[in-house]
Enzyme design. Sequence first.
Site, PDB file in Angstrom:
ATOM      1  N   GLU A 140       6.446 -72.155  17.838  1.00  0.00           N
ATOM      2  CA  GLU A 140       6.084 -72.618  16.413  1.00  0.00           C
ATOM      3  C   GLU A 140       4.679 -72.365  16.113  1.00  0.00           C
ATOM      4  O   GLU A 140       3.950 -72.501  16.821  1.00  0.00           O
ATOM      5  CB  GLU A 140       6.947 -73.831  16.013  1.00  0.00           C
ATOM      6  CG  GLU A 140       8.406 -73.981  16.404  1.00  0.00           C
ATOM      7  CD  GLU A 140       8.837 -75.500  16.450  1.00  0.00           C
ATOM      8  OE1 GLU A 140       9.930 -75.505  16.601  1.00  0.00           O
ATOM      9  OE2 GLU A 140       8.064 -76.320  16.080  1.00  0.00           O
ATOM     10  N   SER A 145       1.680 -72.469  22.609  1.00  0.00           N
ATOM     11  CA  SER A 145       2.434 -72.389  23.827  1.00  0.00           C
ATOM     12  C   SER A 145       2.890 -73.703  24.541  1.00  0.00           C
ATOM     13  O   SER A 145       3.544 -73.626  25.358  1.00  0.00           O
ATOM     14  CB  SER A 145       1.270 -71.686  24.804  1.00  0.00           C
ATOM     15  OG  SER A 145       0.646 -70.576  24.373  1.00  0.00           O
ATOM     16  N   TRP A 170       6.399 -65.787  15.223  1.00  0.00           N
ATOM     17  CA  TRP A 170       6.063 -64.902  16.218  1.00  0.00           C
ATOM     18  C   TRP A 170       7.486 -64.449  17.071  1.00  0.00           C
ATOM     19  O   TRP A 170       7.060 -64.389  18.519  1.00  0.00           O
ATOM     20  CB  TRP A 170       5.102 -65.087  17.039  1.00  0.00           C
ATOM     21  CG  TRP A 170       3.614 -65.724  16.191  1.00  0.00           C
ATOM     22  CD1 TRP A 170       2.927 -64.953  15.456  1.00  0.00           C
ATOM     23  CD2 TRP A 170       3.131 -66.860  16.513  1.00  0.00           C
ATOM     24  NE1 TRP A 170       2.020 -65.676  15.157  1.00  0.00           N
ATOM     25  CE2 TRP A 170       2.207 -66.933  15.359  1.00  0.00           C
ATOM     26  CE3 TRP A 170       3.455 -68.143  17.319  1.00  0.00           C
ATOM     27  CZ2 TRP A 170       1.275 -68.042  15.394  1.00  0.00           C
ATOM     28  CZ3 TRP A 170       2.519 -69.209  17.039  1.00  0.00           C
ATOM     29  CH2 TRP A 170       1.378 -69.119  16.015  1.00  0.00           C
ATOM     30  N   ARG A 280     -12.294 -32.180  33.169  1.00  0.00           N
ATOM     31  CA  ARG A 280     -13.521 -32.236  32.134  1.00  0.00           C
ATOM     32  C   ARG A 280     -14.742 -31.983  32.622  1.00  0.00           C
ATOM     33  O   ARG A 280     -15.129 -32.271  33.804  1.00  0.00           O
ATOM     34  CB  ARG A 280     -13.725 -33.643  31.659  1.00  0.00           C
ATOM     35  CG  ARG A 280     -14.611 -34.023  30.771  1.00  0.00           C
ATOM     36  CD  ARG A 280     -14.512 -33.462  29.378  1.00  0.00           C
ATOM     37  NE  ARG A 280     -15.422 -34.098  28.032  1.00  0.00           N
ATOM     38  CZ  ARG A 280     -16.540 -33.611  27.890  1.00  0.00           C
ATOM     39  NH1 ARG A 280     -17.150 -32.731  28.555  1.00  0.00           N
ATOM     40  NH2 ARG A 280     -17.262 -34.337  27.028  1.00  0.00           N
ATOM     41  N   GLY A 352     -14.303 -41.380  26.648  1.00  0.00           N
ATOM     42  CA  GLY A 352     -15.277 -41.271  25.802  1.00  0.00           C
ATOM     43  C   GLY A 352     -14.568 -41.394  24.481  1.00  0.00           C
ATOM     44  O   GLY A 352     -13.610 -41.871  24.249  1.00  0.00           O
ATOM     45  N   GLU A 376       4.788 -64.906  26.655  1.00  0.00           N
ATOM     46  CA  GLU A 376       5.484 -65.769  27.741  1.00  0.00           C
ATOM     47  C   GLU A 376       4.220 -66.660  28.598  1.00  0.00           C
ATOM     48  O   GLU A 376       4.515 -67.109  29.503  1.00  0.00           O
ATOM     49  CB  GLU A 376       6.031 -64.945  28.960  1.00  0.00           C
ATOM     50  CG  GLU A 376       7.376 -64.772  28.796  1.00  0.00           C
ATOM     51  CD  GLU A 376       7.806 -63.541  27.549  1.00  0.00           C
ATOM     52  OE1 GLU A 376       7.353 -63.811  26.558  1.00  0.00           O
ATOM     53  OE2 GLU A 376       8.230 -62.673  28.068  1.00  0.00           O
TER      54      GLU A 376
END
Length: 399
Positions: A140, A145, A170, A280, A352, A376
């Site tokens: 709420e 929490s 949420w 790369r 990058g 949680e």
Amino acid sequence: MPSTTGFDPEILGLPFYGDEHRRLAQQINTWCESYGELWQTVRRTDPDEAGRRLVQLLGDEGWLMSLDPTTGPHDLPSDTRALCLARETLAYTEDLADFAYSIQSLAATPIIRYGDEDQKKTYLPGMADGSIIGAFAVSELEAGSEVSAVGLSARRFHDGGYVLDGRKAWIANATIADLIVVIARTGDGPGPLGLTAFLVPVDTPGVRVSERLNAIAPRSFGHLSFEHCHVPAEAVLGRPGQGLVIALDLLERFRMTVGAAAVGFARRAADAALVHTRDRDAYGGKLFDLQLVKSSLADIQIRLNAASLLVARAAWECDRGDRGFAKHSNIAKVYATEAAQNVVDASVQLFGAAGLVEGSITERLYRQIRSLRIYEGASDVLRISIAETLDMRRGTHGG
């Protein structure tokens, strides 16, 4: 070459797991690989539509069958280790697939553990085949929490039922759920003792989505409103006044699975970073040849291994019935989610500018991983819980 699986075969080979868990990991990994085009599609789909489609697919393909124990015995395990392995592999593959699987499991588990026979027969077959989508509503705006601070009221009605009034915030699957497990205040005892769990179908008059929310990682998410919502006495899950026990039991069992999902995200980022640095060209060689890059990749592996072991240990403790598993679940959740955030961030750095492009794997993972440090139980809150389990008698003899 880097791993192409959502799990670490070496970790899976440890005594924490049995052959049945190794079969599960292989099968769900193969299944995930077979739906490569689907994962591309759901990322471009409205989160509500994607959520419905994925829950139905998981049900059709049998990955939710453990949510209805009456259909057993199953060929694959249905314990906590299995849940963690499934989440780790699904998260490695596609965030929304893990989300669909985890919230459906989260909503069904309290019915499995605390529901009466009628409740199980009414809801679990549909949750297992994907035709009933579940949600779990405890948070709420004012409580955050703190489960014991839940304020949504459930007043007794003259027919023996209850009238629910208040809001939940949420809530995952709020916008697509068919059934909501709601923790409300019935006043059967002071403070935390006054909470009760209810099973509330979304077509019950008075239930509505008060606000749809757009999270940084798109998914079905929103606030719920309950306005003079009448439910029968049969809607009570467990016993009146047992709501806090049900909520805490569920969260303690699922925190380690959040850690497992975090490991899946991190392993995907690590694999992508390793491929990128080996391919790369940089400074007359490959990016991988730079000592600072090797150091970063080594740190990634250290965090991945530690997180995987902590999750495996917590799930093993839970499955063997250790009453202290909650502490290990909290530890695994905190470390794995924090470590995964570091791993994903390090992977972005190794890519990058290319790692910041919208739609790139690292950009997606960067958005997806952040929420796991809150779901949680936020890391800071769980650290307090972990500290409270310390044995204060240790280390009192001095040196």
